[in-house]
Design a protein around this motif. Structure first.
Motif, PDB file in Angstrom:
ATOM      1  N   GLY A 496       0.860  -1.179   0.000  1.00  0.00           N
ATOM      2  CA  GLY A 496       0.000   0.000   0.000  1.00  0.00           C
ATOM      3  C   GLY A 496       0.895   1.228   0.000  1.00  0.00           C
ATOM      4  N   ASP A 497       0.329   2.388  -0.365  1.00  0.00           N
ATOM      5  CA  ASP A 497       1.136   3.617  -0.352  1.00  0.00           C
ATOM      6  C   ASP A 497       1.610   3.903   1.077  1.00  0.00           C
ATOM      7  OD1 ASP A 497      -1.725   3.961  -0.069  1.00  0.00           O
ATOM      8  OD2 ASP A 497      -1.382   6.109   0.106  1.00  0.00           O
ATOM      9  N   GLY A 498       0.720   3.644   2.054  1.00  0.00           N
ATOM     10  CA  GLY A 498       1.109   3.863   3.445  1.00  0.00           C
ATOM     11  C   GLY A 498       2.240   2.939   3.856  1.00  0.00           C
ATOM     12  N   SER A 499       2.121   1.688   3.527  1.00  0.00           N
ATOM     13  CA  SER A 499       3.130   0.708   3.939  1.00  0.00           C
ATOM     14  C   SER A 499       4.463   0.948   3.235  1.00  0.00           C
ATOM     15  CB  SER A 499       2.630  -0.708   3.642  1.00  0.00           C
ATOM     16  OG  SER A 499       1.473  -0.970   4.404  1.00  0.00           O
ATOM     17  N   ILE A 521       3.144  -0.608  -5.981  1.00  0.00           N
ATOM     18  CA  ILE A 521       2.502   0.270  -4.998  1.00  0.00           C
ATOM     19  C   ILE A 521       1.044   0.481  -5.405  1.00  0.00           C
ATOM     20  CG2 ILE A 521       2.548   2.537  -3.863  1.00  0.00           C
ATOM     21  CD1 ILE A 521       5.530   2.708  -4.582  1.00  0.00           C
ATOM     22  N   PHE A 522       0.141  -0.041  -4.574  1.00  0.00           N
ATOM     23  CA  PHE A 522      -1.294   0.153  -4.803  1.00  0.00           C
ATOM     24  C   PHE A 522      -1.676   1.425  -4.046  1.00  0.00           C
ATOM     25  CE2 PHE A 522      -0.324  -4.311  -5.177  1.00  0.00           C
ATOM     26  CZ  PHE A 522      -0.956  -4.666  -6.356  1.00  0.00           C
ATOM     27  N   ASP A 523      -1.756   2.514  -4.804  1.00  0.00           N
ATOM     28  CA  ASP A 523      -1.823   3.834  -4.179  1.00  0.00           C
ATOM     29  C   ASP A 523      -3.265   4.347  -4.151  1.00  0.00           C
ATOM     30  OD1 ASP A 523      -1.424   6.406  -3.314  1.00  0.00           O
ATOM     31  OD2 ASP A 523      -0.275   7.071  -5.077  1.00  0.00           O
ATOM     32  N   ASN A 524      -3.878   4.309  -2.981  1.00  0.00           N
ATOM     33  CA  ASN A 524      -5.213   4.907  -2.837  1.00  0.00           C
ATOM     34  C   ASN A 524      -5.131   6.221  -2.059  1.00  0.00           C
ATOM     35  OD1 ASN A 524      -4.658   3.796  -0.369  1.00  0.00           O
ATOM     36  ND2 ASN A 524      -6.116   2.118  -0.584  1.00  0.00           N
ATOM     37  N   ARG A 525      -3.908   6.705  -1.906  1.00  0.00           N
ATOM     38  CA  ARG A 525      -3.651   7.981  -1.228  1.00  0.00           C
ATOM     39  C   ARG A 525      -4.238   8.035   0.182  1.00  0.00           C
ATOM     40  NH1 ARG A 525      -3.804  12.843  -5.636  1.00  0.00           N
ATOM     41  NH2 ARG A 525      -1.791  12.338  -6.523  1.00  0.00           N
ATOM     42  N   ARG A 526      -4.222   6.907   0.818  1.00  0.00           N
ATOM     43  CA  ARG A 526      -4.664   6.890   2.218  1.00  0.00           C
ATOM     44  C   ARG A 526      -4.367   5.534   2.843  1.00  0.00           C
ATOM     45  NH1 ARG A 526      -9.240   8.168   4.103  1.00  0.00           N
ATOM     46  NH2 ARG A 526      -9.894   9.762   2.623  1.00  0.00           N
ATOM     47  N   MET A 527      -4.525   5.469   4.162  1.00  0.00           N
ATOM     48  CA  MET A 527      -4.416   4.200   4.865  1.00  0.00           C
ATOM     49  C   MET A 527      -5.827   3.631   4.936  1.00  0.00           C
ATOM     50  SD  MET A 527      -1.408   4.800   7.585  1.00  0.00           S
ATOM     51  CE  MET A 527       0.122   5.644   7.114  1.00  0.00           C
ATOM     52  N   ALA A 528      -6.216   3.046   3.823  1.00  0.00           N
ATOM     53  CA  ALA A 528      -7.633   2.742   3.586  1.00  0.00           C
ATOM     54  C   ALA A 528      -8.190   1.684   4.524  1.00  0.00           C
ATOM     55  CB  ALA A 528      -7.819   2.305   2.135  1.00  0.00           C
ATOM     56  N   ALA A 529      -7.360   0.746   4.946  1.00  0.00           N
ATOM     57  CA  ALA A 529      -7.882  -0.306   5.823  1.00  0.00           C
ATOM     58  C   ALA A 529      -8.452   0.311   7.094  1.00  0.00           C
ATOM     59  CB  ALA A 529      -6.778  -1.296   6.175  1.00  0.00           C
TER      60      ALA A 529
HETATM   61 MG    MG Z   1      -3.218   3.053   0.997  1.00  0.00          MG
END
Ligand code: MG
Ligand code: TPP
Length: 628
Positions: A496-499, A521-529
């Motif tokens: 993830g982008d965060g990780s 990098i699977f970038d959703n621009r947030r810590m989506a979980a």
């Molecule tokens: Mg993310």
């Protein structure tokens, strides 16, 4: 000959290193005439002792707390006896050492300075502790004279604080007296090579005992222990378990992380028992994905079929599982189970549930014996209705997943354009990994959860999902293991982008140490979980994103040697990007913008319960009422 030889200390170091390298190990060098008694520093004695246990490789960030050990490692490397690679972050290198043991079975040591370096490696060692992976950690430590505060020690009027802290996580030994090495390494050898509860072993190496001279008997330093496989001595409990299985009509096997590597025995037992098999995040592949009895993962994320089998089974066979709350629906996963057969090496894990027949021992040894009984009595015959219903549920899960895999781009608020949903993107990358026979690494977040719901493994060892701690940064760091592996395998880190931003050091270390591999990098621009959890529990998001746009392609390509490519916004562009990235002879980074939002095609759902947030009341009420 037990006489110590006296001569120039540094040339002696070199001579011993050369003798070990030439013979291919300490035992072989002794057989070839290297004197058993060595007069050397504790630092060198430690390196020799670890060599005797097969530790030839080190991940290091040196500091004033480890200069003496560093000097020995320099000379041993020059003579070809050991290899040390320098890293950029201690958490990263602790992860890499964990991955090297986990993926390749190679035992290594992490070396840090005193204080902050040690603290960071210690933090990273949570992943090895949580996943039962043996690794040596060697930290510089305060001097044994106590002449005053050593810079970077824990600033308290107390001794041995790092030794105490690390002993909580695993086992530790402060090398206060050089001669204690023999004891330290005997304890360490069992800890890092324990057959079912391995973990990190911490050697605290005081600044002043590192260069202290010691006479050591190399023949008396402990080698790697060889332990026999254990199983129940007689067949009474196995017969009893077989009779229960023959009688029951709805049986589920929970295959925990401990079943990794016991693929054949797990399958044999499942087939002989007619049991539906529920996987853990960490055991995907133990049963081939398409096997009709493979119900996929169960637990708080889980799956339609895995969780169906969990809740409907009347007899539960637990294999190699320590009953983690998420994987076991916080203790209420088996609502209709009346009894448990538990196969585990560890007494406490084997007795986790009530109404249990504990078959304590090696998984393959026990499962094979139980399966033989079941085959004789044709225990499977009475389970066909159960297996048919389970197969229908698996069909439902497959259709549900397919719909999400085939989804095209969805319009996303952060990206202000249509981008791929995360499940669809992960599926493309997982399929590509299969195509090129790459190992897959996952660490945390939606990427990990969607990942273990998606992967379709056919054997143990194709996916390494850090399910014990879900340590953000593990996946990318794990690629560094391949720098030291004897036979490196191409790996893909699903981040993830965060990780990714927790441990971007791999960009530099992979180039320096010539890793071939890929980060997606699977970038959703947030810590989506966490956004998802907050919304599900409290209907409001709080502080799980920022508004800083990061150009990951630019960031990655700023490191010479890294190839960065865009995955685009469709399955086709992503596939093309993966091909380009894979062709690069070093580290490549593929950046994929992914969707985060309310569209149901954006996720794979959660199928079980979890004892967190405002769900606690319900889960705990159910737990109080269940008797297992
Ligand atoms: Mg993310
Ligand atoms: C080092 C660390 N810090 C915090 C957490 C708690 N945590 C779990 S998942 C997650 C968010 C992950 O975000 P990202 O990697 O972007 O994945 P996404 O969920 O967005 O797909 C956090 C903060 C953790 N597991 N590890």
């Amino acid at each position: 000959m037990l006489e110590a030889k006296k001569s120039d200390p540094l040339s002696d170091v070199r001579e011993r290193a050369r003798a070990v390298a030439k013979s291919g190990g300490v035992e072989a060098a002794l057989a070839n005439g290297m004197p058993k008694l060595a007069e050397c520093t504790l630092s060198e004695a430690l390196v020799l002792g670890l060599l005797k246990q097969g530790v030839r490789k080190y991940f290091a960030i040196f500091g004033h707390g480890s200069t003496d050990l560093g000097n020995v490692l320099r000379i041993y490397e020059e003579e070809g006896a050991t290899r040390t690679i320098n890293c950029r972050n201690e958490v990263e290198m602790a992860h890499a050492a964990t991955a090297l043991r986990w993926q390749y079975g190679e035992l290594t040591a992490v070396v840090t300075s005193i204080g902050p370096g040690a603290m960071q490696a210690f933090a990273g060692s949570l992943a090895s502790a949580s996943n039962g992976v043996g690794v040596y950690h060697i930290y510089g430590d305060e001097t044994t004279f106590g002449e005053g505060y050593n810079m970077q020690q824990v600033p308290k009027e107390e001794q041995g604080l790092f030794a105490r802290m690390t002993a909580i996580m695993g086992q530790s030994y402060a090398l206060h007296t050089p001669e204690a090495l023999r004891d330290a390494l005997r304890r360490g050898a069992l800890c890092v090579n324990h057959p079912y509860r391995a973990g990190p072993f911490y050697l605290l190496l005081p600044l002043n005992t590192q260069p202290a001279r010691v006479t050591i008997n190399l023949a008396a330093l402990p080698a790697r222990p060889e332990l026999p496989k254990l199983a129940p001595a007689d067949d009474a409990s196995i017969e009893q378990a077989a009779a229960m299985i023959a009688k029951a009509t709805k049986i589920a096997i929970k295959a925990g992380g401990g079943t990794r590597g016991h693929d054949a025995a797990t399958r044999k037992l499942a087939e002989a028992a007619g049991a539906a098999v529920i996987l853990s995040p960490g055991s995907t592949g133990v049963l081939p994905d398409a096997h009709p009895q493979n119900m996929h993962v169960g637990g708080s994320k889980g799956s339609i079929s895995g969780n169906y089998a969990m809740s409907e089974a009347e007899l539960l066979i637990v294999i190699g599982s320590r009953a983690v709350c998420q994987a076991d629906c916080s203790g209420i996963g088996y609502k209709n189970a009346k009894a448990v057969i538990n196969i585990n090496g560890d007494f406490a894990d084997a007795l986790h549930y009530n109404q249990t027949i504990a078959l304590v021992g090696d998984i393959s040894a026990v499962a094979d014996r139980l399966a033989a009984y079941l085959q004789k009595s044709n225990a499977r015959a009475s389970k066909s209705t159960w297996l048919k219903t389970c197969a229908e549920k698996k069909g439902e899960w497959s259709a549900y997943k397919r719909k999400r895999f085939e989804s095209s781009a969805l319009r996303d608020e952060a990206w202000q354009k249509p981008v791929l949903p995360q499940p669809a993107a992960i599926k493309v990358v997982a399929d590509f990994a299969k195509e090129i026979d790459a190992a897959k690494f996952f660490d945390a977040g939606d990427v990990q959860a969607n990942g273990f719901q998606i992967v379709e493994d056919d054997r143990t060892g194709d996916t390494f999902t850090e399910a014990g701690a879900s340590y953000m940064g593990f996946a990318a760091s794990a690629l560094l293991a391949s720098a030291l592996a004897d036979n490196p395998r191409y790996g893909i880190a699903f981040c993830g982008d965060g990780s990714f931003m927790m441990n971007p050091q791999i960009l530099i270390d992979a180039v320096e140490h010539r890793v071939r591999g890929m980060i997606v990098i699977f970038d959703n621009r947030r810590m989506a979980a966490i956004t998802g959890l907050q919304l599900a529990q409290y209907k409001a998001e709080f502080r799980t994103n920022d508004h800083v746009a990061v150009d990951y392609e630019k960031l990655a390509s700023s490191v010479s040697g890294v190839l960065a490519v865009s995955g685009g916004n469709s399955a086709a562009t992503l596939r093309a990007a993966l091909k380009t990235a894979h062709a690069h002879p070093g580290l490549s980074v593929v950046h994929v913008p992914v969707y985060c939002g309310p569209d149901e095609l954006g996720g794979l759902g959660a199928w079980g319960e979890w004892n967190v947030g405002n769900w606690c009341e319900d889960v705990q009420a159910a737990w109080l009422r269940q008797e297992l």
